[in-house]
Design an enzyme around this catalytic site. Structure first.
Site, PDB file in Angstrom:
ATOM      1  N   ASP A 297       0.863  -1.175   0.000  1.00 57.77           N
ATOM      2  CA  ASP A 297       0.000   0.000   0.000  1.00 57.77           C
ATOM      3  C   ASP A 297       0.908   1.236   0.000  1.00 57.77           C
ATOM      4  O   ASP A 297       2.132   1.139   0.102  1.00 57.77           O
ATOM      5  CB  ASP A 297      -0.982  -0.024   1.179  1.00 57.77           C
ATOM      6  CG  ASP A 297      -2.229   0.811   0.871  1.00 57.77           C
ATOM      7  OD1 ASP A 297      -2.189   1.627  -0.077  1.00 57.77           O
ATOM      8  OD2 ASP A 297      -3.254   0.657   1.563  1.00 57.77           O
TER       9      ASP A 297
HETATM   10  C1  BGC Z   1      -5.176   3.086   0.137  1.00 60.27           C
HETATM   11  C2  BGC Z   1      -5.297   2.084  -0.984  1.00 60.27           C
HETATM   12  C3  BGC Z   1      -5.233   2.795  -2.309  1.00 60.27           C
HETATM   13  C4  BGC Z   1      -3.939   3.567  -2.372  1.00 60.27           C
HETATM   14  C5  BGC Z   1      -3.717   4.278  -3.700  1.00 60.27           C
HETATM   15  C6  BGC Z   1      -3.975   3.999  -0.041  1.00 60.27           C
HETATM   16  O1  BGC Z   1      -3.965   5.030   0.881  1.00 60.27           O
HETATM   17  O2  BGC Z   1      -5.101   2.402   1.365  1.00 60.27           O
HETATM   18  O3  BGC Z   1      -6.503   1.362  -0.838  1.00 60.27           O
HETATM   19  O4  BGC Z   1      -5.356   1.878  -3.349  1.00 60.27           O
HETATM   20  O5  BGC Z   1      -3.920   4.525  -1.349  1.00 60.27           O
HETATM   21  O6  BGC Z   1      -4.551   5.360  -3.836  1.00 60.27           O
END
Ligand code: BGC
Length: 768
Positions: A297
């Site tokens: 993530d």
């Molecule tokens: C989130 C993810 C997301 C990623 C990209 C993160 O903060 O937890 O679910 O896909 O950002 O935007």
């Protein structure tokens, strides 16, 4: 090394021919019928992976493992990095010209010509916004979810996106958690079915077909169990519960061929998910044979230092690579430290080759080497009528009727001279869209007020008062006007709830009552003495017991997306019956959380006779007065509304449950059937649900578990037999030794329209 000039001409010509052909076909055939060049055979892909990896330098390998955030322009730095093969993926490019230019640089200016993965969070629609995933889950309609997702894939793909960071399939039993909006709720079976629907919607049958894109099941794993529902918080999930509750949707997504997974931000039992070898190696790769790749993530690898799991970024990179994270999202620990870790022998080149190979395999499966470019004209127009129609159907089927005193709903327009429409979410094109709608177009939104006006025409007056500026407003200055409108009308329709920003990532709440002065507004309007219908638009279950007495009817609409208004108007005026069912339990008060239907029984289960309200306790009564059972003195033990619940304008009754056999052998199957009757006077859909309880287990089993469901439509007076097949494998679970087991014994089985159904039969599973 750049490609030779005539190669470029050839490839441009091939693209043009392909585009013309595609354009011609598109005019004459449904989009889904288009098959492009045949997909590469698996052995060809594997051979190309090996060949490519063998030609890559360590820098190029690490480059494939790096995902950067698009800085908003194709800067010299970005161009240089792609040319040098130092970027494998970009996040948040949604301009097709930029996407094509970046792909051109990658495939035509870099030494090995490896195309880019362009990722985007397409969580519930793209330009056309579908209900939030929790609302889509309330439809209990995988086929509809798949159709909406397919449209979202087409809209996203038309901008060059080839990888979506969805579906989010974290089981969530805590409505305080803001990201419950992005989930399918509390149940492993329902979530698994919808996970597969979304994966198939994005990926289609063939990843290299036009308009299909790679999906990403997230967040692996356990994120939804964040303590106290506070986002990013620690999770402690015993392995047995992890395997029986939190992992099944991921297993289902992997079995459905999901191309990628994303790790979770959270710390799981002391080992943060982004450095968790048990999850990514033992379970995902060794047990499940996953052959796609895992992305971290956002910054979650360098956050291993904040967790206190890695000493520094170098250590974080080592732990993530060792655990099995193929690609690092945004943070730079791989870019900065992997080469040195390999040189110093702390991680082997074989490990890097394996992780890079898994990324290349997905790029090859997507057909990106053959065709990295996007021609938007080949795609259906985003926000077209067909996409809007699917969004409307999804919104319609997501509406859950929670209360309908004296059949206050539906409203009969012919019998009304005027209707008051009141509330901050009556006419707000943006707020009805919900969280994660980067690409959603509020201009496309049809609001409830617009749809009510369109439906009613000049048959009745509409008296609209916003009353509160936002869902959080405390200023009651508009209440007088709202009350006057209510008094002047024959019925009051309220649009309350939460603005989009109150749910989603990092937007957890400790108090999940209607925010601001909305409860006061409901109470104030009661004074008008008119029927009050409330629609609640929200990203999570809310504790709405405090308004139930002051509204005649209550419909939970989630954040219904672009077409929320027309769907709501259809239900309001009885064009269609509501048919959504809760994908998550609604607590009475926050203190009951976590409360979910598939709980264990405890040694002292509460019953109606052993539960007492606090005020009824005898003064200085014996400790054991009213029994020593598991309940709250001030909230009992039942939820406000159970999982699976939802009323209808039809009147569904269930009877005659029958099993095809009372003893089930290990190679047999069992048919469970029950008669469903619509004794109401309106045609309606009903979601018939099948639940099972394993009475005695190697580990204790939930009091009920969903094992099947089916949406059926019944005419007034019609009865139909709904039947389900159960196989011993459907009764399996992980036991004490963490082995998947099918254990002989007694089972109860229920059929009904909610998890609190009492229509029950029994059977015995025997080992023969
Ligand atoms: C989130 C993810 C997301 C990623 C990209 C993160 O903060 O937890 O679910 O896909 O950002 O935007």
């Amino acid at each position: 090394m750049t490609r030779r000039g005539n190669d470029l001409v050839d490839s441009a010509r091939a693209r043009l021919t392909h585009h013309l052909l595609w354009g011609f076909l598109f005019m004459n055939a449904p989009f889904a019928a288009l098959a492009q060049q045949p997909p590469l055979a698996d052995d060809v892909i594997e051979a190309r992976v090996v060949e490519l990896v063998s030609r890559m330098t360590i820098e190029e390998k690490i480059g494939q493992m790096v995902q950067t955030h698009y800085p908003g322009e194709v800067s010299g730095d970005l161009r240089g990095a792609i040319e040098a093969g130092r970027v494998g993926s970009l996040l948040n490019v949604v301009d097709v010209d930029v996407a094509n230019e970046l792909q051109r640089i990658a495939t035509e200016e870099s030494r090995l010509g490896i195309p880019l993965l362009l990722a985007r969070d397409v969580i519930h629609g793209f330009r056309t916004v579908l209900p939030i995933p929790l609302g889509q889950a309330a439809t209990w309609n995988p086929e509809l979810v798949e159709r909406g997702t397919r449209n979202a894939a087409l809209e996203a793909a038309s901008t060059g996106v080839n990888w979506v960071l969805a579906p989010m399939i974290d089981i969530s039993r805590d409505p305080r958690w803001g990201r419950i909006a992005e989930s399918f709720g509390e149940d492993p079976y329902l979530t698994s079915r919808l996970a597969v629907a979304m994966v198939e919607g994005f990926q289609g049958d063939e990843l290299s077909a036009p308009g299909t894109i790679a999906a990403c099941a997230k967040h692996f794993a356990g994120y939804g169990a964040s303590e106290a529902g506070r986002d990013y918080n620690t999770t402690n999930i015993p392995e047995n519960e992890l395997r029986n509750v939190y992992l099944p949707p991921f297993k289902a997504a992997v079995d459905a061929g999901v191309a990628t997974l994303m790790t979770s931000f959270s710390d799981l039992d002391g080992v943060p998910a982004s450095g968790n070898r048990f999850l990514m190696q033992s379970v995902l790769r060794d047990e499940w044979d996953f052959d796609g790749f895992v992305v971290s993530d956002w910054d979650s690898i360098d956050q291993l230092t904040d967790h206190g799991f890695a000493a520094d970024f170098r250590d974080a990179a080592l732990k993530a690579v060792t655990a099995g994270v193929n690609m690092e999202m945004v943070s730079r620990t791989y870019a900065d430290h992997l080469a040195e870790l390999v040189e110093q022998g702390e991680t082997g080149m074989e490990r890097i080759d394996q992780l890079v190979g898994e990324i290349l395999r997905i790029k090859l499966r997507l057909g990106l080497f053959e065709n990295p470019y996007t021609e938007p004209g080949e795609f259906p127009e985003p926000g077209n009528d067909d996409h809007l129609a699917v969004a409307r159907e999804a919104a319609l089927q997501s509406l859950v009727l929670l209360q309908n005193e004296d059949n206050a709903l539906p409203l009969d327009v012919g019998a009304l001279d005027s209707i008051a429409v009141i509330g901050p979410l009556s006419d707000d094109p943006y707020e009805q869209l919900g969280t994660w709608i980067f690409d959603g177009d509020p201009e496309l939104s049809r609001t409830p007020l617009q749809a009510i006006r369109a439906f009613v025409g000049d048959r009745a007056d509409i008296n609209y008062v916003r009353a509160l500026e936002t869902s959080r407003s405390r200023d009651t200055g508009g209440f007088g006007e709202a009350l006057a409108a209510a008094r002047a009308s024959d019925a009051v329709v309220l649009f309350l709830g939460e603005e989009s920003i109150l749910s989603g990532e990092a937007h957890s709440r400790a108090d999940i009552d209607l925010p601001g002065a909305q409860v006061e507004l409901v109470r104030a309007l009661r004074a008008a003495g008119k029927p009050v219908i409330a629609f609640i638009l929200a990203g999570r279950p809310l504790t709405v017991e405090n308004i139930l007495e002051d509204v005649d009817a209550l419909v939970f609409a989630w954040h219904p997306g672009t077409m929320g208004g027309p769907a709501i108007a259809d239900v309001l005026f009885g064009v269609e019956s509501p048919s959504g069912k809760l994908p998550v339990t609604f607590p009475r008060v926050v203190g009951q959380i976590p409360i979910y239907y598939a709980h264990k029984n405890t040694g002292k289960p509460a019953t109606p006779d052993t539960y007492v309200q606090m005020d009824d306790l005898p003064v200085r009564g014996a400790q054991a007065a009213f029994g020593m059972t598991s309940h709250h003195l001030d909230a009992g033990y039942t939820p406000l509304f159970p999982f699976g619940f939802g009323l209808s304008y039809g009147r569904f009754t269930y009877s005659d449950i029958e099993l095809s056999r009372s003893t089930l052998g290990m190679s047999d199957s069992l048919t469970v059937q029950a008669v469903v009757t619509n004794s109401g006077d309106m045609e309606a859909d009903e979601v018939v649900q099948l639940y099972v309880r394993d009475l005695v287990g190697d580990v204790t089993r939930p009091v009920k578990e969903l094992k099947g469901f089916r949406r059926i439509r019944l005419q007034p007076g019609e009865s139909r037999t709904a039947s389900f097949e159960l196989h011993p494998a459907n009764l399996a679970f992980y036991g004490q030794d963490m082995k998947w087991m099918i254990e002989p014994g007694e089972f109860h089985v229920w059929v009904g329209g909610s998890s609190d159904t009492e229509l029950r039969a029994s059977f015995t599973l025997v080992d023969e």
